[in-house]
Design a protein around this motif. Structure first.
Motif, PDB file in Angstrom:
ATOM      1  N   GLU A 333       1.860   4.733  -8.323  1.00 49.94           N
ATOM      2  CA  GLU A 333       2.839   4.435  -7.275  1.00 49.94           C
ATOM      3  C   GLU A 333       3.031   5.611  -6.326  1.00 49.94           C
ATOM      4  O   GLU A 333       3.090   6.769  -6.752  1.00 49.94           O
ATOM      5  CB  GLU A 333       4.186   4.048  -7.881  1.00 49.94           C
ATOM      6  CG  GLU A 333       5.202   3.604  -6.824  1.00 49.94           C
ATOM      7  CD  GLU A 333       6.514   3.133  -7.421  1.00 49.94           C
ATOM      8  OE1 GLU A 333       7.300   2.489  -6.704  1.00 49.94           O
ATOM      9  OE2 GLU A 333       6.763   3.411  -8.617  1.00 49.94           O
ATOM     10  N   ARG A 365      10.721   5.497  -4.321  1.00 49.94           N
ATOM     11  CA  ARG A 365       9.593   4.744  -4.860  1.00 49.94           C
ATOM     12  C   ARG A 365       9.234   3.647  -3.863  1.00 49.94           C
ATOM     13  O   ARG A 365      10.023   2.732  -3.625  1.00 49.94           O
ATOM     14  CB  ARG A 365       9.956   4.124  -6.211  1.00 49.94           C
ATOM     15  CG  ARG A 365      10.278   5.140  -7.303  1.00 49.94           C
ATOM     16  CD  ARG A 365      10.628   4.433  -8.595  1.00 49.94           C
ATOM     17  NE  ARG A 365       9.554   3.510  -8.998  1.00 49.94           N
ATOM     18  CZ  ARG A 365       9.665   2.653 -10.015  1.00 49.94           C
ATOM     19  NH1 ARG A 365      10.793   2.589 -10.722  1.00 49.94           N
ATOM     20  NH2 ARG A 365       8.649   1.858 -10.323  1.00 49.94           N
ATOM     21  N   LEU A 384       2.399  -2.490  -6.007  1.00 54.93           N
ATOM     22  CA  LEU A 384       2.210  -1.965  -7.363  1.00 54.93           C
ATOM     23  C   LEU A 384       1.996  -3.082  -8.381  1.00 54.93           C
ATOM     24  O   LEU A 384       1.166  -2.979  -9.273  1.00 54.93           O
ATOM     25  CB  LEU A 384       3.418  -1.116  -7.755  1.00 54.93           C
ATOM     26  CG  LEU A 384       3.272  -0.304  -9.041  1.00 54.93           C
ATOM     27  CD1 LEU A 384       2.190   0.748  -8.889  1.00 54.93           C
ATOM     28  CD2 LEU A 384       4.605   0.352  -9.390  1.00 54.93           C
TER      29      LEU A 384
END
Length: 475
Positions: A333, A365, A384
């Motif tokens: 990530e 994130r 992701l």
């Protein structure tokens, strides 16, 4: 001292008073001096009407000079602008009312009817761009004051409200400035409102869209080229969907640079644009609502080896991280931090989803998978959670989609899992299906389906709407 965008705008007015600040969608030109006068008039009028520092004002205005004057006037009073997600329509307005504690509506034309349509606005004051003020007001916005509340697109879940302080907006300006810097008297066609704010702060002319932002797919190549050429635009800041539209027409000779982002910028799109206009510099920008920009790359820096790597399934090259962004990769990530990166949502309960704290540093994130190569460049792999198991292993979407878009006769591609099996949906010339199927087999994909048109996101029409695609494929 320049502490806020308001300070920067005031300095810009002093330097560039008679220069055109905005060209509206009907061709009307508004100078920096005229825009500043409109800001002062509205701030005076709305303060007299009762707007106060800290008020949260929902904005429902079309793209135009009134929108940017209203933003500056609200900030001059010390209030906070609430910008709903336009692609969500009435649902976006209801979400903004529900989550931000709005206590005023700024609207014009038919948007004024929202006071009747939305119960949360029934008892709130209405502020219009036609208001007149007479008495000067004095308010100095502090960098730490909240300036703006906007929203994520909601494509990967419920839209999240993002608070932006004046300091944050200034940090975003500082992050974007190196990208947009020019010594020339540019006229920028800007499809992203945040970049208009930066141009106003830095004294550049912004040409505004003459199309409805929620209907990008209805813009014709000819109409877009005529708008650019007729207004003498020298640079374009457009999402990939509009770049695809422009690639079907003749690039106006006035244009020397094209910036694109808001969705993946695939190499086949760059090649199509270069075929039309080999002299135009093309810069791809990667970022997100919470962190804009993150990385960028000039197409002239993409080598034949890079193209070969993308064709072989290595992912999508996004380029070097911008100077203002710190990047790291954890479990595939992409994480980013910096002064221009959102540190938290209006609802703190949403922070656990995307925020990591490392001392005083907050890492965002992104939800995007990627990696850094030996040159420090970022490569994108897709969302992701989007990796799909095939006969040859686990493949992230962009690894397959970027490669597929270079196949002959293909216009779009999307890799999804349906009932646990890999499905590659392809848009283009159905006569090429046999070749596409053979090529897909190299990635271990047996289920290849032709689709008339891939569904796209509502905001920029530049990302595949995966939920809508799955529904379509299952049906």
């Amino acid at each position: 001292m320049i502490n806020t965008l308001l300070d920067a705008f005031a300095a810009s007015v002093a330097r560039n008073g008679d220069r055109v600040a905005l060209i509206e969608g009907d061709g009307t030109q508004v100078s920096f001096t005229e825009l500043a006068a409109r800001v002062e008039r509205l701030a005076q009028a709305w303060a007299a009407q009762g707007m106060r520092a800290g008020d949260r004002i929902l904005i429902a205005l079309p793209i135009g000079a009134d929108l940017y004057a209203a933003l500056a006037a609200i900030w001059t009073v010390g209030a906070i602008a609430v910008l709903p997600e336009p692609a969500m329509g009435l649902a976006g307005l209801r979400n903004a009312l529900r989550t931000t504690g709005v206590n005023g509506l700024c609207a014009s034309g038919g948007y004024r009817a929202l006071k009747l349509l939305l119960p949360g606005l029934w008892m709130q004051p209405l502020y219009t761009p036609s208001a007149q003020g007479l008495h000067p007001i004095a308010h100095i916005a502090k960098p730490t004051d909240l300036a703006l509340i906007s929203f994520t697109s909601g494509t990967t879940g419920a839209p999240k409200a993002i608070p932006r302080s004046h300091a944050f907006l200034t940090a975003q300006q500082n992050a974007v400035s190196p990208l947009l810097h020019s010594e020339l008297p540019e006229v920028d066609l800007v499809a992203f409102p945040v970049f208009v704010l930066i141009n106003l702060a830095e004294g550049r002319t912004s040409l505004l869209p003459n199309w409805k932002m929620g209907k990008l797919d209805r813009v014709s190549p000819e109409a877009l080229a005529i708008w650019i050429a007729g207004q003498g635009a020298t640079r374009l800041l457009l999402p990939p969907a509009l770049c695809e539209t422009l690639a079907k027409s003749v690039m106006p000779s006035s244009v020397h640079t094209l910036f694109t982002g808001g969705g993946p910028v695939f190499p086949d799109l760059i090649a199509a644009l270069k075929t039309r206009a080999p002299q135009v510099r093309i810069v791809s920008v990667y970022g997100s609502t919470e962190a804009e920009p993150i990385a960028e790359i000039d197409s002239s820096h993409i080598s034949p080896a890079d193209i070969a790597a993308m064709a072989a399934g290595k992912g999508l090259l996004a380029g070097l991280p911008v100077a203002a962004a710190k990047l790291r990769i954890e479990a595939d990530e992409i994480l980013v931090s910096g002064a221009h990166v959102n540190r938290g949502y209006l609802d703190p309960a949403r922070n656990a989803e995307t925020k990591l704290h490392d001392g005083d540093t907050v890492w965002h994130r992104t939800g995007d998978a990627g990696y850094l190569d030996d040159q420090g460049r970022l490569w994108l792999l897709g969302r992701l959670g989007g990796a799909v198991q095939t006969a040859t292993g686990l493949h992230y979407p962009f690894c397959v989609e970027t490669a597929a878009r270079m196949w002959p006769g293909l216009q779009g591609a999307a890799l999804v899992a349906i009932s646990g099996k890999a499905v590659l949906a392809l848009e283009g010339d159905a006569a090429m299906m046999a070749e596409w199927t053979d090529r897909a087999a190299a990635f271990g994909i047996a289920d290849v389906r032709h689709i008339a048109r891939l569904p796209k996101d509502r905001r920029h029409r530049s990302k595949v709407d995966i939920a809508a695609l799955r529904k379509l494929l299952k049906g």
